[in-house]
Write an enzyme that holds these catalytic residues in place. Structure first.
Site, PDB file in Angstrom:
ATOM      1  N   TYR A   1     -24.995  32.818  -4.228  1.00  0.00           N
ATOM      2  CA  TYR A   1     -25.774  33.401  -5.319  1.00  0.00           C
ATOM      3  C   TYR A   1     -27.139  32.709  -5.423  1.00  0.00           C
ATOM      4  CZ  TYR A   1     -27.518  34.996  -9.762  1.00  0.00           C
ATOM      5  OH  TYR A   1     -28.338  35.536 -10.726  1.00  0.00           O
TER       6      TYR A   1
ATOM      7  N   ARG B   1     -28.734  22.699 -16.516  1.00  0.00           N
ATOM      8  CA  ARG B   1     -29.400  22.444 -17.802  1.00  0.00           C
ATOM      9  C   ARG B   1     -29.134  23.569 -18.810  1.00  0.00           C
ATOM     10  NH1 ARG B   1     -35.455  23.486 -17.430  1.00  0.00           N
ATOM     11  NH2 ARG B   1     -34.457  25.500 -17.298  1.00  0.00           N
TER      12      ARG B   1
ATOM     13  N   ARG C   1     -23.552  35.010 -19.488  1.00  0.00           N
ATOM     14  CA  ARG C   1     -23.782  34.905 -18.046  1.00  0.00           C
ATOM     15  C   ARG C   1     -23.343  33.523 -17.639  1.00  0.00           C
ATOM     16  NH1 ARG C   1     -29.909  36.995 -18.000  1.00  0.00           N
ATOM     17  NH2 ARG C   1     -30.018  35.298 -19.469  1.00  0.00           N
TER      18      ARG C   1
ATOM     19  N   PHE D   1     -48.177  22.634  -4.863  1.00  0.00           N
ATOM     20  CA  PHE D   1     -47.485  23.818  -5.362  1.00  0.00           C
ATOM     21  C   PHE D   1     -45.968  23.668  -5.170  1.00  0.00           C
ATOM     22  CE2 PHE D   1     -45.781  28.106  -4.446  1.00  0.00           C
ATOM     23  CZ  PHE D   1     -46.196  28.808  -5.568  1.00  0.00           C
TER      24      PHE D   1
HETATM   25 CA    CA Z   1     -31.542  36.725 -13.216  1.00  0.00          CA
END
Ligand code: CA
Length: 378
Positions: A135, A182, A192, A252
């Site tokens: 995932y 977190r 979720r 970045f």
């Molecule tokens: Ca999402």
């Protein structure tokens, strides 16, 4: 439009070379669009799954947009105005378009796979650590892989950077897992859940148990197990950052990684995760953002943040448990890999950190991290 969807990302993008500003900006907006589809829990699954899977095709359909999809007003606006993103995508060089289209296709298919699984299994649909990694690969690892391809396509980085997919994937996984750890409480509230049962199942019968028992040693052990799993990606992150040549691309990429390790160091062994939002100090965020501009500085931050784990739990105590021993190994590996650069920073004759003072730029930096401390999570 970018400014409206993400103030924090607007600041970050400005620091990139002109060549990369548009491709990275469009990449972000397209994936933000995809994420808005994924996160809208009121959007019926029979419409959501096909849209996730064919979202990349919308990039080739001038004028396409969709009303009332997205989990916040700003994201619903993005989707309703998506016809304005498409011409900007169309104006990009073909090599940039190819990357954005391919990553959007793969991410959409992955999100659909997990949305289908979630509908079938309900809460706790991420069962194994393998699925958890998969995932995170779909929603974050692919971002790292896509960005690397954009960097190489721009000529600012060597072709080799695009080929190191395992390292780029780890960069994404490290950020994503940090946010997932977190945001335990927030994700619980929103129905979720991403913590894998293979880990939490060793400590409780249901994932919401930890929020209901925020003082239990089992809750702490589960949290530390999750952090230990995330720390395993650190050596790949060090290796990835070492490859980069462009100073602007380096910053970045490096700043979010150091922020993530600082967050992990903060949540580690910290039951506050089960009671509310845990944030790192804004002063530290600013200091790190201003100083994190070469590999030695990354070594320095990774090294000193790794030491914070040992300050919380002595090595001898860690070694007593199986998970603790893995954590110790991960921490020691990170410290060994970053020792040299870290020593060089500590020895610098002009060893001085830029310490934040409140000026216009720094106020912007503070505002930026106040927003991004909550992260845009994919
Ligand atoms: Ca999402």
């Amino acid at each position: 439009m970018l400014h409206k969807v993400s103030r924090s990302f607007t600041v970050v993008i400005q620091q990139l070379d002109d060549e990369l500003k548009d491709p990275v900006c469009i990449f972000y907006l397209v994936l933000r669009g995809l994420d808005s589809v994924e996160d809208d829990m009121t959007f019926p699954l029979e419409n959501k799954l096909p849209l996730l899977r064919c979202f990349y095709e919308k990039l080739e359909q001038p004028g396409w947009n969709i009303e009332n999809v997205g989990d916040s007003p700003d994201y619903r606006d993005l989707m309703a105005d998506f016809d304005r993103v498409i011409p900007a995508y169309q104006a990009l060089k073909p090599e940039y378009r190819a990357v954005i289209s391919d990553i959007t296709k793969r991410m959409g298919a992955g999100m659909a796979e997990f949305a289908e699984l979630g509908a079938k299994l309900g809460k706790g649909s991420v069962v194994s650590v393998e699925k958890y990694n998969l995932y995170c690969h779909y929603v974050a690892g692919l971002v790292g892989i896509g960005l690397s391809q954009l960097f190489s396509a721009s000529g600012l980085e060597a072709p080799e950077v695009a080929k190191q997919e395992k390292l780029a994937n780890s960069m994404g996984l490290f950020l994503q897992k940090t946010n997932i750890i977190r945001d335990y409480l927030e994700d619980q509230d929103q129905e979720r859940t991403w913590w894998p049962q293979e880990i939490w199942g060793q400590y409780a019968d249901t994932l919401d148990w930890f929020g209901k028992h925020p003082d239990s040693p089992k809750s702490l052990a589960c949290l530390n197990h999750m952090v230990t799993d995330a720390l395993a990606h650190l050596p790949d992150c060090v290796a990835y950052l070492s490859m980069l040549k462009s100073p602007t691309i380096f910053e970045f990429c490096a700043v979010p990684q150091v922020m993530a390790l600082a967050t992990l160091a903060k949540v580690y062994n910290n039951l506050a995760v089960f009671r509310g939002v845990v944030k790192i100090r804004k002063g530290f965020s600013c200091e790190m953002m201003l100083n994190c501009n070469d590999m030695d500085m990354v070594h320095y931050y990774f090294n000193s943040l790794s030491a914070e784990f040992l300050a919380k739990t002595p090595a001898a105590d860690l070694a007593k448990s199986t998970v603790g021993a893995v954590a110790l190994k991960n921490i020691e590996t990170a410290m060994r890999l970053t020792q040299e650069g870290s020593d060089r920073v500590r020895k610098r004759s002009n060893y001085k950190f830029i310490v934040p003072v409140v000026t216009g730029v720094l106020a912007a930096a503070v505002a930026y991290y106040a927003v991004s401390a909550r992260g845009p999570k994919a």
